[in-house]
Design a protein around this motif. Structure first.
Motif, PDB file in Angstrom:
ATOM      1  N   ASP A   1      -4.021   0.863  -1.344  1.00  0.00           N
ATOM      2  CA  ASP A   1      -2.907  -0.305  -1.442  1.00  0.00           C
ATOM      3  C   ASP A   1      -2.597  -0.371  -2.886  1.00  0.00           C
ATOM      4  O   ASP A   1      -1.985  -1.357  -3.253  1.00  0.00           O
TER       5      ASP A   1
ATOM      6  N   ASN B   1       0.856  -0.908   0.738  1.00  0.00           N
ATOM      7  CA  ASN B   1       0.738  -1.926  -0.088  1.00  0.00           C
ATOM      8  C   ASN B   1       2.391  -2.485   0.061  1.00  0.00           C
ATOM      9  O   ASN B   1       3.179  -1.905   0.000  1.00  0.00           O
TER      10      ASN B   1
ATOM     11  N   THR C   1       2.310   1.756  -6.021  1.00  0.00           N
ATOM     12  CA  THR C   1       3.326   0.636  -6.395  1.00  0.00           C
ATOM     13  C   THR C   1       4.708   1.041  -6.290  1.00  0.00           C
ATOM     14  O   THR C   1       5.657   0.289  -6.376  1.00  0.00           O
TER      15      THR C   1
ATOM     16  N   ASN D   1      -1.044  -8.311  -3.707  1.00  0.00           N
ATOM     17  CA  ASN D   1      -0.992  -6.938  -4.042  1.00  0.00           C
ATOM     18  C   ASN D   1      -0.357  -6.413  -5.248  1.00  0.00           C
ATOM     19  O   ASN D   1       0.386  -7.313  -5.992  1.00  0.00           O
TER      20      ASN D   1
END
Length: 484
Positions: free
Chosen positions: A234, A257, A237, A288
């Motif tokens: 997760d 994520n 990005t 997150n």
């Protein structure tokens, strides 16, 4: 996304590192004897004009041959041993364009490693939907063993139940690029080396199935997107998939994520997908990590994070006003008076992107608020988000750092404390108070006496939990707590 698009590359004896290998495209390769002998076979193939160039196959020429129901002369073959000597380059897929009248399976055989007289033949079949329209068929040989340099390709369109002769057209036969992440094959990722961070995808990313003829016509499914999710953390990005060729994109697999930003060439029904510099919607959460490697415009933005009455710390990847945040003013960091131990802030009506700030005089607590914004320009994430007053776009250890507690005071984080994404902390030595516009400290009037850790509640995966807790195990103040 380059859906069903083939780049018309010249025939090459050896492909560059990850370049797609075109085995035959009808434009620069003969099909009879000569320097580069091409197809032969019982079906007597000939070079023909492509009369349907306004669809997915824009090539001027293609291969034409005739098949017959129950006939023994329905195969064409393409030898590689004497001229092209292709390498699979880590790929397990071959594709081709085909056009014929009836729907039926098409079988492709690859010989390994010789001219087909010895060694092994690997067989895959893929369904053609008919309609006398060009379709791209993909043959996945993952289930057929490990091989790299096929010697011969054999193509056999099944005749089906239609009586008489059928004309078949074939074009653009390629070895699809192996899917890669930051230049690496899937096999290079595992539990010790998971997929994380900012990613660039290349190669052919596909979801589909073919039939393993070598294994009693067993269905052979493949899903690069699903495999990606099994290896990803997760902490992914951003994903740049603009350099890929795709088939049946399974976009949901990219969002382990929920803050991941995907840069694509085609729109998909999911938030956080950027096409030509614009995302229809962006949805973020402070539970997150977030990172945007490139600027883009979002038509709407939603940020889920708790806010408290009075003062809150923030950092946002877009410019915002105090009014949008339910505050009377925002305040950005100015300086730190070491002698007086006072952190000085400047108030304003708005704040620039990627600037840590405080919101002033928020009217009420909202532990699980969804902050809604209209059109915003998301500005690429810089390397630094402040020095003394630091914004964070990922969960960050706050031991020894100063945040703002529920009483509106500076409070030093203890062991196990951390700051969530889209928040900020003060990183100076023993501050006594905060002042705004050089005045006597007012809104934040001191430092809490005790060191305390984070008071938020998280599940065992590290996701922040809001509202009434259900039965289960949670993390509170750095410790496991059972709710019965």
């Amino acid at each position: 996304m380059k859906k069903f698009t083939l780049v018309a590359l010249a025939m090459m004896a050896s492909a560059s590192c990850f370049a797609q290998t075109t085995l035959w495209n009808g434009e620069d390769t003969k099909i009879t004897s000569g320097e580069h002998a091409g197809f032969w076979g019982d079906a007597s193939p000939v070079l023909a004009d492509n009369h349907e160039t306004d669809g997915i196959n824009t090539s001027a020429h293609c291969l034409k041959f005739v098949i017959t129901k129950g006939g023994n002369n329905n195969t064409v073959k393409l030898p590689f041993k004497d001229w092209i000597k292709p390498s699979m380059n880590g790929s397990k897929r071959v594709s081709l364009m085909i056009k014929k009248e009836n729907a039926e399976n098409v079988i492709v055989q690859l010989s390994d490693p010789t001219d087909g007289s010895t060694g092994y033949w690997y067989n895959q079949a893929t369904w053609y939907d008919g309609g006398n329209k060009w379709q791209k068929l993909v043959f996945d040989f993952t289930a057929n063993g490990d091989f790299d340099k096929p010697g011969v390709m054999s193509i056999t369109p099944q005749a089906g139940n239609i009586d008489g002769d059928q004309i078949v057209y074939i074009d653009n036969i390629v070895i699809e690029n192996a899917p890669r992440i930051n230049g690496k094959l899937f096999s290079e990722y595992n539990a010790e080396n998971p997929i994380s961070g900012a990613l660039t995808l290349t190669g052919a990313w596909m979801k589909g199935s073919s039939i393993n003829v070598d294994d009693k016509w067993k269905n052979n499914t493949y899903n690069d997107f699903e495999f990606f999710k099994t290896q990803a953390t997760d902490g992914v990005t951003s994903i740049d998939m603009r350099g890929t060729v795709t088939k049946d994109v399974d976009i949901n697999q990219f969002f382990k994520n929920p803050n991941t930003i995907v840069y694509a060439d085609a729109a998909y029904e999911h938030a956080n997908v950027v096409v030509n510099g614009t995302a229809a919607s962006v949805e973020l959460t402070d539970a997150n990590a977030f990172n945007a490697p490139e600027d883009f415009t979002a038509t709407t933005v939603k940020l889920t994070r708790g806010v408290q009455k009075g003062i809150n710390s923030f950092v946002l990847p877009f410019a915002a006003t105090a009014e949008e945040l339910g505050a009377t003013q925002v305040a950005t960091y100015d300086s730190y008076d070491k002698a007086a131990k006072i952190a000085n802030f400047k108030t304003a009506a708005d704040v620039a992107a990627n600037t840590p700030f405080l919101t002033m005089d928020v009217a009420e607590d909202k532990k699980a608020d969804v902050l809604n914004f209209g059109e915003k320009t998301i500005v690429a994430t810089p390397e630094s988000l402040g020095t003394d007053f630091v914004g964070v776009y990922a969960k960050t250890n706050a031991n020894g750092k100063y945040g703002i507690n529920a009483d509106g005071k500076l409070q030093k984080g203890g062991e196990g404390a951390y700051v969530n994404a889209f928040h900020a902390y003060l990183n100076v030595t023993d501050p006594a108070a905060v002042a705004f516009n050089g005045s006597t400290p007012t809104a934040i009037n001191g430092v809490a006496a005790d060191k305390v850790a984070d008071t938020a509640v998280y599940d065992l995966s590290g996701r922040r939990v809001y509202g009434k807790l259900q039965k289960g195990l949670y993390i509170m103040n750095g410790k496991k707590v059972v709710v019965k």
